[in-house]
Write an enzyme that holds these catalytic residues in place. Structure first.
Site, PDB file in Angstrom:
ATOM      1  N   GLY A   1       0.769  -1.230   0.000  1.00 32.36           N
ATOM      2  CA  GLY A   1       0.000   0.000   0.000  1.00 32.36           C
ATOM      3  C   GLY A   1       0.803   1.285   0.000  1.00 32.36           C
ATOM      4  O   GLY A   1       0.353   2.302   0.530  1.00 32.36           O
TER       5      GLY A   1
ATOM      6  N   ASN B   1       1.339   3.044  -2.655  1.00 28.61           N
ATOM      7  CA  ASN B   1       0.550   3.963  -3.493  1.00 28.61           C
ATOM      8  C   ASN B   1      -0.633   4.514  -2.707  1.00 28.61           C
ATOM      9  O   ASN B   1      -0.956   5.697  -2.813  1.00 28.61           O
ATOM     10  CB  ASN B   1       0.073   3.253  -4.766  1.00 28.61           C
ATOM     11  CG  ASN B   1       1.143   3.226  -5.827  1.00 28.61           C
ATOM     12  OD1 ASN B   1       1.423   4.231  -6.474  1.00 28.61           O
ATOM     13  ND2 ASN B   1       1.776   2.067  -5.998  1.00 28.61           N
TER      14      ASN B   1
ATOM     15  N   ARG C   1     -15.871 -18.271  -7.424  1.00 26.75           N
ATOM     16  CA  ARG C   1     -15.408 -16.962  -7.878  1.00 26.75           C
ATOM     17  C   ARG C   1     -16.608 -16.035  -8.104  1.00 26.75           C
ATOM     18  O   ARG C   1     -16.549 -14.842  -7.809  1.00 26.75           O
ATOM     19  CB  ARG C   1     -14.622 -17.145  -9.185  1.00 26.75           C
ATOM     20  CG  ARG C   1     -13.766 -15.978  -9.537  1.00 26.75           C
ATOM     21  CD  ARG C   1     -12.633 -15.869  -8.550  1.00 26.75           C
ATOM     22  NE  ARG C   1     -11.859 -14.663  -8.735  1.00 26.75           N
ATOM     23  CZ  ARG C   1     -10.786 -14.364  -8.016  1.00 26.75           C
ATOM     24  NH1 ARG C   1     -10.356 -15.169  -7.059  1.00 26.75           N
ATOM     25  NH2 ARG C   1     -10.123 -13.264  -8.234  1.00 26.75           N
TER      26      ARG C   1
ATOM     27  N   HIS D   1      -0.227   1.021 -13.352  1.00 23.57           N
ATOM     28  CA  HIS D   1       0.575  -0.115 -13.826  1.00 23.57           C
ATOM     29  C   HIS D   1       2.037   0.330 -13.914  1.00 23.57           C
ATOM     30  O   HIS D   1       2.324   1.395 -14.461  1.00 23.57           O
ATOM     31  CB  HIS D   1       0.073  -0.586 -15.196  1.00 23.57           C
ATOM     32  CG  HIS D   1       0.807  -1.788 -15.680  1.00 23.57           C
ATOM     33  ND1 HIS D   1       0.536  -3.054 -15.208  1.00 23.57           N
ATOM     34  CD2 HIS D   1       1.841  -1.912 -16.544  1.00 23.57           C
ATOM     35  CE1 HIS D   1       1.365  -3.914 -15.776  1.00 23.57           C
ATOM     36  NE2 HIS D   1       2.167  -3.245 -16.592  1.00 23.57           N
TER      37      HIS D   1
ATOM     38  N   ASP E   1      -5.224  -4.042 -18.860  1.00 24.19           N
ATOM     39  CA  ASP E   1      -4.330  -2.883 -19.062  1.00 24.19           C
ATOM     40  C   ASP E   1      -4.587  -2.181 -20.399  1.00 24.19           C
ATOM     41  O   ASP E   1      -3.664  -1.678 -21.035  1.00 24.19           O
ATOM     42  CB  ASP E   1      -2.853  -3.310 -18.987  1.00 24.19           C
ATOM     43  CG  ASP E   1      -2.483  -3.915 -17.645  1.00 24.19           C
ATOM     44  OD1 ASP E   1      -3.071  -3.508 -16.628  1.00 24.19           O
ATOM     45  OD2 ASP E   1      -1.607  -4.793 -17.611  1.00 24.19           O
TER      46      ASP E   1
HETATM   47  C1  GRF Z   1       2.769  -1.087  -7.653  1.00 18.11           C
HETATM   48  O1  GRF Z   1       3.981  -1.269  -8.308  1.00 18.11           O
HETATM   49  C2  GRF Z   1       1.658  -0.952  -8.633  1.00 18.11           C
HETATM   50  O2  GRF Z   1       2.013  -0.279  -9.790  1.00 18.11           O
HETATM   51  C3  GRF Z   1       1.370  -2.380  -8.952  1.00 18.11           C
HETATM   52  O3  GRF Z   1       1.484  -3.055  -7.705  1.00 18.11           O
HETATM   53  C4  GRF Z   1       2.384  -2.337  -6.869  1.00 18.11           C
HETATM   54  C5  GRF Z   1       1.667  -2.028  -5.580  1.00 18.11           C
HETATM   55  O4  GRF Z   1       2.523  -1.506  -4.605  1.00 18.11           O
HETATM   56  N1  GRF Z   1       0.115  -2.516  -9.640  1.00 18.11           N
HETATM   57  P1  GRF Z   1       1.957  -0.871  -3.295  1.00 18.11           P
HETATM   58  O5  GRF Z   1       1.039  -1.895  -2.642  1.00 18.11           O
HETATM   59  O6  GRF Z   1       1.203   0.384  -3.650  1.00 18.11           O
HETATM   60  O7  GRF Z   1       3.141  -0.583  -2.424  1.00 18.11           O
END
Ligand code: GRF
Length: 208
Positions: free
Chosen positions: A12, A14, A66, A110, A151
């Site tokens: 997490g 991001n 699922r 991504h 994507d």
């Molecule tokens: C990031 O590199 C994002 O681009 C990818 O998964 C990773 C997640 O990292 N889709 P975090 O959990 O935000 O540290």
């Protein structure tokens, strides 16, 4: 106020960048209404709780099929009535019903310059392993809207990052996060929250 719900699977970082950007006013006009993970124990949920944001989990392990998981996931998202769903390292394929219901209201980050190193099998560290294997000199990150493809939705923003000779996948991953992901994703949310972008003929255009 844009109601934003963030979906996560892992550490997490991001998510943290988004939380910090809302707190500092870098992202405006936005309320983080919930953080949802497919994994009960991840650090992301702790980050959400620390910020006073409802932290919830919906795990495929708790469902027999699922289809049932997909239904529960969508029901949980619906409960928070988000204007925007942000996939910040969410490793679950978004159910088609959700893609349709939230058409134009889901974005994903991504860690490559799409259309390079994306699609089936390109997630997490694997993306950076493949970039290093191919010997590219530039990689980066992409924020895009989510459609039925993998994507493949309209690209909101991209940022390039240099690859260095001695990079390992881990080092490159960290640089892409620091120099691209943690900047791009908050910016994209702020742009959407403030009506600065729109999708026109399948492409994202800047309005002002
Ligand atoms: C990031 O590199 C994002 O681009 C990818 O998964 C990773 C997640 O990292 N889709 P975090 O959990 O935000 O540290």
């Amino acid at each position: 106020m844009l109601r934003v719900m963030v979906l996560v699977s892992g550490g997490g970082t991001n998510l943290q960048a988004i939380i910090d950007a809302v707190a500092s006013g870098t992202i405006t006009n936005t309320e983080l209404v919930a953080v949802l993970s497919n994994n009960k124990t991840v650090k992301s949920l702790e980050r959400a709780r620390n910020a006073g944001i409802p932290a919830i989990s919906v795990s495929p392990k708790d469902f027999e099929s699922r289809a049932e998981f997909n239904e529960a996931l969508l029901a949980k998202v619906d409960e928070y009535q988000p204007d925007l769903v942000v996939l910040a390292g969410f490793l679950v394929a978004i159910p088609e019903a959700m893609v349709h219901k939230y058409n134009g209201r889901i974005i994903n980050i991504h860690p490559s310059l799409i259309p390079s190193f994306c699609g089936v099998g390109y997630y997490g560290l694997k993306v950076h392993e493949k970039a290093l294997e191919r010997g590219v000199k530039v990689t980066g990150a992409t924020v895009h809207f989510v459609n039925e493809g993998m994507d493949e939705g309209p690209i909101v923003a991209q940022k390039a990052v240099a690859v260095e000779d001695d990079d390992t996948p881990e080092i490159l991953q960290r640089r892409v996060m620091e120099q691209a992901e943690w900047i791009l994703l908050p910016q994209a949310i702020d742009d959407i929250a403030n009506g600065r972008i729109a999708v026109v003929d399948g492409k994202v255009k800047r309005l002002k």
